[in-house]
Design a protein around this motif. Structure first.
Motif, mmCIF file in Angstrom:
data_model
loop_
_atom_site.group_PDB
_atom_site.id
_atom_site.type_symbol
_atom_site.label_atom_id
_atom_site.label_comp_id
_atom_site.label_asym_id
_atom_site.label_seq_id
_atom_site.Cartn_x
_atom_site.Cartn_y
_atom_site.Cartn_z
ATOM 1 N N GLU A 31 19.949 -4.319 25.523
ATOM 2 C CA GLU A 31 21.180 -3.962 25.817
ATOM 3 C C GLU A 31 22.088 -4.560 24.333
ATOM 4 O O GLU A 31 23.450 -4.207 24.035
ATOM 5 C CB GLU A 31 22.423 -4.285 27.165
ATOM 6 C CG GLU A 31 21.677 -3.153 27.896
ATOM 7 C CD GLU A 31 21.972 -1.821 27.911
ATOM 8 O OE1 GLU A 31 22.540 -1.088 26.826
ATOM 9 O OE2 GLU A 31 21.349 -0.296 28.281
ATOM 10 N N ALA A 32 21.813 -5.553 24.574
ATOM 11 C CA ALA A 32 22.553 -6.542 23.273
ATOM 12 C C ALA A 32 22.020 -6.099 22.102
ATOM 13 O O ALA A 32 23.060 -6.021 21.439
ATOM 14 C CB ALA A 32 21.849 -8.002 23.046
ATOM 15 N N ASN A 33 21.041 -5.521 21.669
ATOM 16 C CA ASN A 33 20.531 -4.609 20.507
ATOM 17 C C ASN A 33 21.450 -3.498 20.500
ATOM 18 O O ASN A 33 22.396 -3.840 19.777
ATOM 19 C CB ASN A 33 19.282 -4.553 20.844
ATOM 20 C CG ASN A 33 18.498 -6.012 20.160
ATOM 21 O OD1 ASN A 33 19.137 -6.251 18.943
ATOM 22 N ND2 ASN A 33 17.546 -5.910 20.901
ATOM 23 N N ARG A 34 21.453 -2.707 21.518
ATOM 24 C CA ARG A 34 22.294 -1.449 21.644
ATOM 25 C C ARG A 34 23.835 -1.759 20.513
ATOM 26 O O ARG A 34 24.470 -1.501 20.218
ATOM 27 C CB ARG A 34 22.570 -0.482 22.468
ATOM 28 C CG ARG A 34 21.310 -0.062 22.914
ATOM 29 C CD ARG A 34 20.932 0.811 24.029
ATOM 30 N NE ARG A 34 20.261 1.210 24.570
ATOM 31 C CZ ARG A 34 19.398 2.229 25.535
ATOM 32 N NH1 ARG A 34 20.604 1.909 26.625
ATOM 33 N NH2 ARG A 34 18.383 2.798 25.406
ATOM 34 N N ALA A 35 24.413 -2.525 21.642
ATOM 35 C CA ALA A 35 25.445 -3.704 21.009
ATOM 36 C C ALA A 35 25.879 -3.589 19.549
ATOM 37 O O ALA A 35 26.859 -3.666 18.705
ATOM 38 C CB ALA A 35 26.220 -4.091 22.008
ATOM 39 N N ALA A 36 25.008 -4.681 19.064
ATOM 40 C CA ALA A 36 24.979 -4.724 17.940
ATOM 41 C C ALA A 36 24.625 -4.411 16.763
ATOM 42 O O ALA A 36 25.522 -3.961 15.825
ATOM 43 C CB ALA A 36 24.539 -6.495 17.449
ATOM 44 N N GLN A 37 23.566 -3.120 16.878
ATOM 45 C CA GLN A 37 23.611 -1.898 16.476
ATOM 46 C C GLN A 37 23.142 -0.681 17.146
ATOM 47 O O GLN A 37 22.058 -0.323 17.405
ATOM 48 C CB GLN A 37 21.558 -2.184 15.955
ATOM 49 C CG GLN A 37 21.832 -3.631 15.586
ATOM 50 C CD GLN A 37 22.605 -3.633 13.289
ATOM 51 O OE1 GLN A 37 23.290 -2.300 13.169
ATOM 52 N NE2 GLN A 37 22.617 -5.330 13.208
ATOM 53 N N PRO A 38 24.246 -0.482 16.892
ATOM 54 C CA PRO A 38 24.054 0.711 17.736
ATOM 55 C C PRO A 38 23.388 2.463 17.381
ATOM 56 O O PRO A 38 22.277 3.300 18.101
ATOM 57 C CB PRO A 38 25.655 1.709 17.896
ATOM 58 C CG PRO A 38 26.563 0.790 17.137
ATOM 59 C CD PRO A 38 25.140 -0.605 16.438
ATOM 60 N N ASP A 39 23.018 2.193 15.791
ATOM 61 C CA ASP A 39 22.508 2.686 15.218
ATOM 62 C C ASP A 39 21.138 2.664 14.902
ATOM 63 O O ASP A 39 20.164 3.746 15.161
ATOM 64 C CB ASP A 39 22.891 3.355 13.785
ATOM 65 C CG ASP A 39 23.971 3.675 13.686
ATOM 66 O OD1 ASP A 39 24.692 4.679 14.148
ATOM 67 O OD2 ASP A 39 24.854 3.491 12.342
ATOM 68 N N TRP A 40 20.534 2.432 15.891
ATOM 69 C CA TRP A 40 19.086 1.733 16.476
ATOM 70 C C TRP A 40 18.178 2.788 17.683
ATOM 71 O O TRP A 40 19.225 2.745 18.388
ATOM 72 C CB TRP A 40 18.238 0.527 16.338
ATOM 73 C CG TRP A 40 18.909 -0.594 14.843
ATOM 74 C CD1 TRP A 40 19.448 -0.557 13.766
ATOM 75 C CD2 TRP A 40 18.832 -2.471 14.761
ATOM 76 N NE1 TRP A 40 19.250 -1.423 13.216
ATOM 77 C CE2 TRP A 40 18.784 -2.635 13.935
ATOM 78 C CE3 TRP A 40 17.938 -2.917 16.116
ATOM 79 C CZ2 TRP A 40 18.644 -3.583 12.948
ATOM 80 C CZ3 TRP A 40 17.904 -4.214 14.998
ATOM 81 C CH2 TRP A 40 18.378 -5.223 13.923
ATOM 82 N N PHE A 41 16.885 2.811 17.929
ATOM 83 C CA PHE A 41 16.114 3.545 18.746
ATOM 84 C C PHE A 41 17.501 2.253 20.134
ATOM 85 O O PHE A 41 16.938 2.993 20.759
ATOM 86 C CB PHE A 41 15.256 3.172 18.192
ATOM 87 C CG PHE A 41 14.656 4.377 19.699
ATOM 88 C CD1 PHE A 41 14.117 5.209 19.728
ATOM 89 C CD2 PHE A 41 13.314 2.816 20.395
ATOM 90 C CE1 PHE A 41 13.275 5.524 20.164
ATOM 91 C CE2 PHE A 41 12.730 3.640 22.119
ATOM 92 C CZ PHE A 41 13.000 4.950 21.428
ATOM 93 N N ASN A 42 16.664 1.257 19.963
ATOM 94 C CA ASN A 42 16.836 0.391 21.070
ATOM 95 C C ASN A 42 16.360 0.429 22.405
ATOM 96 O O ASN A 42 17.346 0.755 23.776
ATOM 97 C CB ASN A 42 18.087 -0.311 21.474
ATOM 98 C CG ASN A 42 18.928 -0.877 19.730
ATOM 99 O OD1 ASN A 42 18.344 -1.801 19.942
ATOM 100 N ND2 ASN A 42 20.325 -0.135 19.392
#
Length: 221
Positions: A31-42
């Motif tokens: 979730e932290a990665n999604r917030a920081a990089q919403p265009d990534w697969f995550n």
């Protein structure tokens, strides 16, 4: 009179759901990665390759800027360059690798997965996370009807594969280039193709290629 009902087996799919909730620490990191990089697969990185493969390559976990970014195993970080170059040299891949996954790369008689499917902080999954994700590895192995050879990248991967096959982690030999039977399969263990191992010379391209040449020889036999 007591009533007895037959136990229902829990069926686990070979791939976890897109928002797998099992491991709290990994969910929070996702979730932290999604917030920081919403265009990534995550998300949990799906296995990739030939569903009729006789060779399975098992890594440890997706890298944050690798498969967690692109959604394809070993795509986007340093380890992918050596892995896909080696698979091409040994006939397990065709096409050209691009670190963003925008390429014509295809695996031949080979499938790639990870013991832990979500990117862990610091690239280090915890033991409980390995155990929680292991049913997906078990199901992934079981879903490959022609599987003969498993290449494990690193001793953590090797131990998880052995446990997924119902064996003790100590059943196989540690170290690079080791080989041993595990149920109906042959397991070949390699050092992980990480930057740490390749930059220090602990793993050379020649050492890595030798493992896959051995896999090719086993399949030819």
């Amino acid at each position: 009179m007591p009533r007895f009902e037959a136990a229902t087996a829990v069926v686990v799919a070979p791939e976890p759901p897109r928002n797998c909730p099992i491991c709290p620490r990994l969910v929070a990191y996702r979730e932290a990665n999604r917030a920081a990089q919403p265009d990534w697969f995550n998300g949990p990185a799906p296995s990739w390759g030939d569903e009729g493969a006789r060779l399975l390559v098992v890594g440890l976990a997706p890298g944050r800027t690798g498969a967690n970014r692109t959604g394809r195993p070993f795509t986007g970080d340093h380890a992918g360059w050596l892995l896909y170059e080696t698979l091409g040299k040994t006939g397990f891949a065709t096409g050209t690798y691009d670190p963003n996954g925008q390429d014509d790369l295809r695996l031949v008689d080979c499938l790639i997965t990870n013991a832990v499917r979500c990117a862990p902080p610091g690239n280090k999954p915890e033991t409980v996370e390995e155990a929680s994700c292991r049913p997906f590895l078990e199901a992934r192995i079981a879903a490959l009807p022609r599987l003969k050879v498993i290449v494990t990248l690193g001793d953590v991967s090797r131990r998880n594969v052995l446990r997924a096959l119902g064996l003790k982690a100590s059943a196989g030999i540690a170290g690079h280039g080791t080989e041993f039977p595990a149920g109906p399969y042959v397991v070949l263990n390699s050092y992980h193709c990480s930057r740490l191992n390749t930059n220090t010379g602990r793993l050379t391209p020649q050492m890595f290629e030798a493992v896959f040449q051995r896999a090719r020889a086993l399949l030819a036999a």
